[in-house]
Write a protein that holds these residues in place. Structure first.
Motif: not given
Length: 176
Positions: A118-122, A125-129, A135-143
């Motif tokens: 899960v950490l790798d996937l997140l 996803q955050a590395a290719t914004p 908002t979605r990027l902030d959600e990914l960082v929080k998750e």
């Protein structure tokens, strides 16, 4: 001084006299203890032992197994072992069989691997914004942060579990 002596007498008289402790081994191989027979689950009452005594009348082996000098299947014997259904003694480590320790270790390692995925996937996803809203990027960082905190907690619990296994006499390797 009289008050202290009086209180000591009351406490001494209030102490349970002849209290018994009951023990049994559950389906996972874990030893359980209680001072109240009513707290022993009904399915284990035929296997309960009174601590410090020979097996109680409730857990007395049958005449056939007693004559053969064997314990009833599923009861602990004096050598820190548990009799298996086939009559062979299974060594116990801290009240659990090696199989139970290994199964729990595998479950904990599987959970850590899942969280790593899960950490790798997140992270990917955050590395290719590109095309992602802020908002979605902030959600990914929080998750990611929440998942990382869960992983850290689970890894600490896993380390403590391994320490317990080692103290019980097992040789175990830590997940890398």
């Amino acid at each position: 001084m009289r008050a202290v002596l009086g209180m000591a007498m009351v406490l001494a008289l209030a102490a349970p006299i002849g209290a018994e402790t009951y023990s049994w081994v559950d389906d996972t191989g874990t030893y359980n203890f209680t001072e109240e027979y009513s707290r022993v689950p009904k399915k284990y009452r035929k296997k309960v032992n009174r601590l410090g005594d020979q097996p109680s009348e409730l857990a007395a082996p049958s005449a056939a197994t007693e004559a053969a000098g064997k314990h009833a299947p599923g009861t602990a014997n004096s050598g820190g072992e548990q009799a298996a259904a086939g009559g062979a003694a299974v060594p116990l480590f801290g009240g659990r069989s090696e199989e139970v320790w290994r199964r729990e270790k595998g479950q904990r390692e599987a959970e850590l691997s899942r969280l790593e995925g899960v950490l790798d996937l997140l992270n990917k996803q955050a590395a290719t914004p590109r095309g992602m809203t802020r908002t979605r990027l902030d959600e990914l960082v929080k998750e990611y942060d929440e998942t990382r905190a869960t992983y850290t907690q689970k890894y600490e619990e896993y380390s403590q579990f391994l320490d317990s296994a080692r103290k019980a006499g097992l040789t175990v390797e830590m997940k890398k």
